[in-house]
Design a protein around this motif. Structure first.
Motif, PDB file in Angstrom:
ATOM      1  N   SER A 121       0.878  -0.748  -0.310  1.00 17.13           N
ATOM      2  CA  SER A 121      -0.094  -0.077  -0.075  1.00 17.13           C
ATOM      3  C   SER A 121       0.911   1.051  -0.124  1.00 17.13           C
ATOM      4  O   SER A 121       1.765   1.502   0.267  1.00 17.13           O
ATOM      5  CB  SER A 121      -0.563  -0.237   1.243  1.00 17.13           C
ATOM      6  OG  SER A 121      -0.802  -0.082   2.044  1.00 17.13           O
ATOM      7  N   ALA A 122       0.301   2.664  -0.469  1.00 16.84           N
ATOM      8  CA  ALA A 122       0.781   3.963  -0.178  1.00 16.84           C
ATOM      9  C   ALA A 122       0.615   4.196   1.501  1.00 16.84           C
ATOM     10  O   ALA A 122       1.599   4.874   1.650  1.00 16.84           O
ATOM     11  CB  ALA A 122       0.574   4.124  -1.116  1.00 16.84           C
ATOM     12  N   GLY A 123      -0.510   3.929   2.076  1.00 18.76           N
ATOM     13  CA  GLY A 123      -0.883   4.737   3.254  1.00 18.76           C
ATOM     14  C   GLY A 123      -0.267   3.141   4.292  1.00 18.76           C
ATOM     15  O   GLY A 123      -0.126   2.175   3.736  1.00 18.76           O
TER      16      GLY A 123
ATOM     17  N   ARG B  14      -8.706   7.252   3.150  1.00 21.85           N
ATOM     18  CA  ARG B  14      -8.755   6.070   4.159  1.00 21.85           C
ATOM     19  C   ARG B  14     -10.162   6.773   4.458  1.00 21.85           C
ATOM     20  O   ARG B  14     -10.300   8.106   5.431  1.00 21.85           O
ATOM     21  CB  ARG B  14      -7.652   6.313   5.349  1.00 21.85           C
ATOM     22  CG  ARG B  14      -6.683   6.105   5.212  1.00 21.85           C
ATOM     23  CD  ARG B  14      -7.057   4.197   4.711  1.00 21.85           C
ATOM     24  NE  ARG B  14      -5.645   3.593   4.326  1.00 21.85           N
ATOM     25  CZ  ARG B  14      -5.635   3.018   3.849  1.00 21.85           C
ATOM     26  NH1 ARG B  14      -5.724   2.725   2.554  1.00 21.85           N
ATOM     27  NH2 ARG B  14      -3.937   2.331   3.257  1.00 21.85           N
TER      28      ARG B  14
HETATM   29  O1  LIG Z   1      -4.679   1.292   0.667  1.00 21.06           O
HETATM   30  C1  LIG Z   1      -4.643   1.348  -0.292  1.00 21.06           C
HETATM   31  C2  LIG Z   1      -2.981   2.492  -0.278  1.00 21.06           C
HETATM   32  O2  LIG Z   1      -2.851   2.543   1.039  1.00 21.06           O
HETATM   33  O3  LIG Z   1      -2.087   2.161  -1.212  1.00 21.06           O
END
Ligand SMILES: O=CC(=O)O
Length: 284
Positions: free
Chosen positions: A93-95, A251
């Motif tokens: 994920s990016a998060g 989110r």
């Molecule tokens: O939820 C997906 C992300 O954070 O890439």
């Protein structure tokens, strides 16, 4: 084969055993490419084990060197503490809100993530949701498939994207990609971010309520952290107003979801396009 014709692979595996990687829940990359990944790593599949998680972790405690994870799979303090040999967490994920970064820092565990790899994809979703909310594409589809057209008459018209004042909350790589896509539609873009960006000429707001009061659409592109949790609250939603739309590709917990649902039900905002929810997969 090496230059003498010996099978290099088995020989190497004895000398260098495959690193043991814990997978709590399988990310898509694992589901699609387990065979390729398994050539290099020995995966410990927690989700596939009949043991309760803590027992599984205790059983493998000393061998887990890395964790492969994804955006909706929490890596908690408890998990990290149970694994003394853990040196690396890789998330697709990016998060990073789902990982206890403070505990990682304390323990010296490295964290690798997707960075801006999927920013363009997420920006596409944001624009898709916005056009859908404005043009009522999926609402129109529901109207037809629920058989309402014949009895209730034509569905109400949607409206255009061009000329809209769009406030982007969080002008990181996703926010910038959203801006890049909306400019050719003729949108007026404003933004709110931790810092003013010298790379863009969009009007900057340091306060999200002021941004909401000055735009017709809010697109949430920021990360979830202690500063952004429920940053979109009643005050912001009321500032956005009865004709306002909210789009969320960040989110779920960035918005006070209960308050947003109340605002939607009472017509205090016009609509929402949501890619994320506060307590997934439970959607009010
Ligand atoms: O939820 C997906 C992300 O954070 O890439």
């Amino acid at each position: 084969m090496d230059c003498n014709g010996y099978r290099q692979e088995n020989h190497d595996q004895n000398l260098f055993p495959k690193p043991k990687v814990l997978v709590l829940e399988p990310p898509p990359v694992f589901i699609y490419h387990e065979d390729i990944l398994s050539q290099k790593f020995h995966f410990l599949k927690a989700w596939d084990s009949p043991l309760p998680l803590d027992q599984f972790l205790t059983t493998h405690a000393h061998s887990v060197q890395a964790i492969l994870s994804h955006g909706s799979c929490p890596v908690t303090t408890n998990t990290i503490r149970l694994l003394p040999s853990l040196g690396l967490i890789v998330t697709t994920s990016a998060g990073l809100d789902q990982i206890d970064l403070q505990e990682c820092r304390r323990r010296g565990v490295s964290v690798a993530y997707a960075g801006s790899l999927f920013s363009a994809d997420v920006a596409d979703i944001a624009v898709g949701l916005l056009i859908d909310a404005l043009r009522k594409i999926s609402a129109g589809n529901r109207y037809v498939t629920q058989g309402l057209w014949a009895n209730n008459g034509d569905f109400s018209l949607g409206s255009k994207l061009g000329g809209r004042k769009v406030g982007i909350v969080g002008l990181g790589s996703i926010g910038l990609e959203v801006g890049k896509r909306l400019e050719p539609f003729g949108c007026n873009i404003l933004y709110c971010s931790r810092n003013k960006k010298s790379s863009v000429s969009y009007p900057y707001y340091s306060n999200v309520s002021e941004l909401a009061a000055n735009c017709e659409v809010l697109i949430i592109c920021c990360e979830l952290n202690d500063q952004t949790r429920h940053v979109i609250n009643k005050e912001v939603l009321l500032a956005l107003g009865k004709k306002g739309l909210i789009i969320n590709v960040g989110r779920g917990a960035i918005i006070d979801e209960q308050e947003m649902v109340r605002c939607l039900m009472q017509g205090e905002i016009a609509g929402a396009g949501l890619d994320v929810f506060e307590n997934e997969p439970h959607v009010p």
